[in-house]
Design an enzyme around this catalytic site. Structure first.
Site, PDB file in Angstrom:
ATOM      1  CG  ASP A  10       7.594  38.647  71.879  1.00 19.63           C
ATOM      2  OD1 ASP A  10       7.744  38.277  70.680  1.00 19.63           O
ATOM      3  OD2 ASP A  10       6.994  39.656  71.798  1.00 19.63           O
ATOM      4  CG  ASP A  12      11.494  42.942  68.714  1.00 21.69           C
ATOM      5  OD1 ASP A  12      12.501  43.634  69.052  1.00 21.69           O
ATOM      6  OD2 ASP A  12      11.588  41.961  67.892  1.00 21.69           O
ATOM      7  CG  ASP A 170       4.887  42.834  73.273  1.00 20.55           C
ATOM      8  OD1 ASP A 170       4.857  43.839  72.417  1.00 20.55           O
ATOM      9  OD2 ASP A 170       5.555  41.776  72.714  1.00 20.55           O
TER      10      ASP A 170
END
Length: 239
Positions: A10, A12, A170
């Site tokens: 991922d 961001d 995250d």
């Protein structure tokens, strides 16, 4: 455990410290439009495409409030902050983890809910473009996370069976997407809990107080990406 041939990242909040940047945009917009904001609003919305974030805001605050205007101003404030600071700040341990993947002959993919233009901009801004074999963005899939489409397509583009991939995320929606794809996952949760919260004229209509009580279904969880790198270096996963 299967041999790992592909790392899927991922972007961001995982590769870059854009979670804090985004939340600052959230907060500036909350002040402008006078709505309630707390950290769990960010955690509830993060990892989703822009269209899904708008649907999430509608769910959180009600369809009768100007949630599209709030979202638009969030993006404006975030872009203003980015233009001023001119960095998205690589997360601690990112480069050692990417170097480790290259040393092991592991392919590397980005699978981000952000659009492709933003993915390319951030990678170029931080000088990381050459690390990645595959780029897949939120505007290149039909369904956003937690749908597994983006991770399955990233595996397909890399020519690697999902059983031999490892996702780094995250967000909880990202971890759920990895689970649905049948891909092992690593959670390195973004911490924005030191940033301010506020009450407002437009309150939350959904109770998020217990949002983070239930563990995300990750196979591994670490405090930072360097911990993840050091753990993986001790495992015989790349033979």
């Amino acid at each position: 455990m299967n041999k790992i041939e592909l790392f899927i990242f991922d972007m961001d909040g995982l590769m870059f410290d854009t979670g804090r940047l985004s939340y600052r945009g959230y907060f500036n917009s909350a002040e402008k439009h006078d709505y309630e904001l707390n950290h769990n609003v960010y955690y509830y919305l993060t990892g989703k495409t822009d269209s899904d974030i708008r649907l999430g805001m509608k769910e959180l605050y009600g369809e009768e409030v100007p949630y599209n205007e709030w979202r638009d101003s969030m993006n404006v404030f975030k872009n203003e902050l980015l233009a001023k600071e001119k960095t998205v700040h690589k997360k601690y341990g990112l480069v050692p983890l990417l170097d480790f993947a290259k040393e092991q002959g592991v392919k590397i993919a980005v699978a981000s809910s952000s659009n492709r233009e933003k993915v390319l901009t951030y990678l170029e801004m931080e000088g990381l473009t050459d690390y990645f074999d595959v780029l897949l963005a939120g505007d290149e899939v039909e369904a956003g996370k937690p749908n597994p489409e983006i991770f399955l397509k990233a595996s397909q583009k890399a020519g690697v069976d999902p059983a031999h991939a490892l996702v780094f995320e995250d967000s909880r929606v990202g971890i759920e997407a990895a689970r649905r794809a049948g891909i092992l996952s690593v959670l390195v949760e973004d911490d924005i809990t030191d940033l301010p919260v506020r009450k407002g004229r437009y309150p939350l209509k959904k109770d998020l107080s217990r949002l983070r009580e239930r563990p995300a279904p990750a196979d591994f969880q670490f405090h930072d990406l360097l911990q993840a790198r050091n753990f993986l270096a001790k495992k015989e996963l790349f033979l």
